[in-house]
Write a protein that holds these residues in place. Structure first.
Motif, PDB file in Angstrom:
ATOM      1  N   LEU A   1       0.821  -1.205   0.000  1.00 40.29           N
ATOM      2  CA  LEU A   1       0.000   0.000   0.000  1.00 40.29           C
ATOM      3  C   LEU A   1       0.859   1.261   0.000  1.00 40.29           C
ATOM      4  O   LEU A   1       1.906   1.310   0.633  1.00 40.29           O
ATOM      5  CB  LEU A   1      -0.904   0.031   1.239  1.00 40.29           C
ATOM      6  N   ASP A   2       0.377   2.272  -0.709  1.00 43.15           N
ATOM      7  CA  ASP A   2       0.941   3.620  -0.655  1.00 43.15           C
ATOM      8  C   ASP A   2      -0.251   4.558  -0.482  1.00 43.15           C
ATOM      9  O   ASP A   2      -1.012   4.795  -1.419  1.00 43.15           O
ATOM     10  CB  ASP A   2       1.690   3.930  -1.947  1.00 43.15           C
ATOM     11  N   LEU A   3      -0.432   5.074   0.727  1.00 40.64           N
ATOM     12  CA  LEU A   3      -1.572   5.927   1.039  1.00 40.64           C
ATOM     13  C   LEU A   3      -1.234   7.413   0.930  1.00 40.64           C
ATOM     14  O   LEU A   3      -2.032   8.256   1.354  1.00 40.64           O
ATOM     15  CB  LEU A   3      -2.103   5.607   2.441  1.00 40.64           C
ATOM     16  N   ASN A   4      -0.093   7.745   0.330  1.00 39.75           N
ATOM     17  CA  ASN A   4       0.296   9.149   0.214  1.00 39.75           C
ATOM     18  C   ASN A   4      -0.713   9.958  -0.596  1.00 39.75           C
ATOM     19  O   ASN A   4      -0.853  11.167  -0.390  1.00 39.75           O
ATOM     20  CB  ASN A   4       1.681   9.276  -0.432  1.00 39.75           C
ATOM     21  N   GLY A   5      -1.403   9.307  -1.523  1.00 39.15           N
ATOM     22  CA  GLY A   5      -2.361  10.004  -2.360  1.00 39.15           C
ATOM     23  C   GLY A   5      -3.599  10.460  -1.621  1.00 39.15           C
ATOM     24  O   GLY A   5      -4.407  11.213  -2.182  1.00 39.15           O
ATOM     25  N   ILE A   6      -3.766  10.026  -0.392  1.00 39.22           N
ATOM     26  CA  ILE A   6      -4.938  10.402   0.377  1.00 39.22           C
ATOM     27  C   ILE A   6      -4.602  10.809   1.814  1.00 39.22           C
ATOM     28  O   ILE A   6      -5.357  11.534   2.471  1.00 39.22           O
ATOM     29  CB  ILE A   6      -5.968   9.240   0.370  1.00 39.22           C
ATOM     30  N   ALA A   7      -3.435  10.398   2.292  1.00 42.76           N
ATOM     31  CA  ALA A   7      -3.060  10.646   3.685  1.00 42.76           C
ATOM     32  C   ALA A   7      -2.830  12.122   3.983  1.00 42.76           C
ATOM     33  O   ALA A   7      -3.125  12.593   5.086  1.00 42.76           O
ATOM     34  CB  ALA A   7      -1.803   9.845   4.047  1.00 42.76           C
TER      35      ALA A   7
END
Length: 345
Positions: A174-180
């Motif tokens: 997972l890479d949640l940088n787009g929403i975090a």
């Protein structure tokens, strides 16, 4: 009571990704209940943040904001080696996550369905392969490598049961940088409002949330960056908006990119094809009531392209967008949807 004030107005122009924030700092000598201006700034999630708020006293401190964001970093930051998200990515089948992680994954699942898979935080292996992750590869992936990596991508391989997040493929990451970052802005807004602060502007990594106004009813102004044909990385301000209340985030393909084979490679990866997005859109600035929503959709609209994004937004009253694009002759144009707040013709 007579209120006497002598003030000077100075203007600072601060640039973020695709957005310019016009901040007006006032220096005043007054008596009575005139609110004061407070500014906090710090570092989180591999980027910077700053808060401007107006209140009678310093009700929120840098220690409080740093503590809040540090807790979130320990949960979902890829820059924290021991974070929950890094532990999840290294696990074979998943683990128990905290409330921050749970909220972000649950919302991501909704947006994934809403955008028919164009917003997918399991795209991390492809983001890394194309050189936009924490570790930079020496060359771009081959077609065969992309095909293999696509087998490790897809929210359908995730299941969330309470706080238990499971995956059915060990290589899923997972890479949640787009929403975090949008979520971070909302957390900061919640902190301010819990302390009865209702006039503020928050920015983290270029994601913005605004409420209320400056003293005297003067609105916060936000500049949307244009594109300079001769120097795409340093365009002038294209529009100034005054959204009053809500969140503004921007996604664009003209800053985060690198060159390969004589072409500019966008950092926005289509999780359905495995390749960087290439269409007429240059940037999409999204308005929504909260930054989690705005941030969650902006990359999706970039991936959709102009026509599909406009169609998607045509019936939405809760989310709007301002889009900059190239027409079929290469000229730079823009358009705005009805629900985009604060837009001035």
């Amino acid at each position: 009571m007579t209120l006497l004030a002598i003030s000077t107005l100075t203007q600072r122009l601060i640039q973020f990704t695709g957005v310019w924030l016009l901040m007006f700092a006032s220096v005043a000598f007054s008596v009575g209940n005139q609110p004061k201006r407070y500014e906090l700034s710090g570092y989180a999630q591999g980027t910077t943040y700053q808060i401007v708020y107006y209140a009678q006293d310093s009700l929120v401190s840098l220690r409080q904001t740093d503590s809040l964001l540090h807790k979130l970093d320990l949960s979902v930051s890829l820059y924290e080696p021991s974070s929950l998200i890094n532990r999840f990515n290294q696990s074979a089948g998943g683990l128990t996550v905290d409330e921050h992680f749970r909220v972000l994954v649950a919302r991501s699942m909704q947006i994934y369905q809403d955008t028919q898979g164009l917003v997918d935080p399991t795209v991390k292996p492809l983001v890394d392969a194309w050189g936009f992750g924490v570790v930079k590869p020496s060359q771009d992936p081959t077609d065969a490598q992309i095909k293999a990596l696509l087998q490790k991508v897809g929210m359908k391989h995730l299941s969330l049961n309470g706080n238990r997040l499971l995956k059915d493929r060990p290589g899923l990451q997972l890479d949640l940088n787009g929403i975090a970052q949008g979520y971070s802005v909302d957390l900061l807004a919640g902190l301010l409002e819990s302390n009865h602060i209702n006039n503020y502007l928050i920015e983290l990594g270029g994601e913005l949330r605004v409420k209320g106004s400056k003293p005297g009813g003067e609105p916060f102004a936000i500049g949307i960056e244009g594109v300079n044909e001769d120097a795409p990385d340093s365009g002038p301000i294209r529009k100034i908006i005054e959204p009053s209340n809500g969140a503004i985030t921007t996604s664009g393909n003209y800053r985060k990119h690198h060159e390969a084979g004589g072409k500019q490679i966008s950092h926005i990866i289509n999780p359905l094809t495995g390749y960087p997005v290439q269409n007429e859109l240059i940037s999409v600035t999204v308005y929504a009531q909260d930054a989690l929503t705005a941030d969650g959709y902006d990359n999706g609209f970039m991936a959709m392209g102009l026509s599909k994004a406009l169609s998607f937004l045509s019936g939405r009253k809760d989310i709007g967008a301002y889009m900059v694009y190239r027409d079929k002759n290469g000229a730079i144009r823009d358009t705005v949807t009805p629900a985009f707040k604060g837009y001035q013709k």
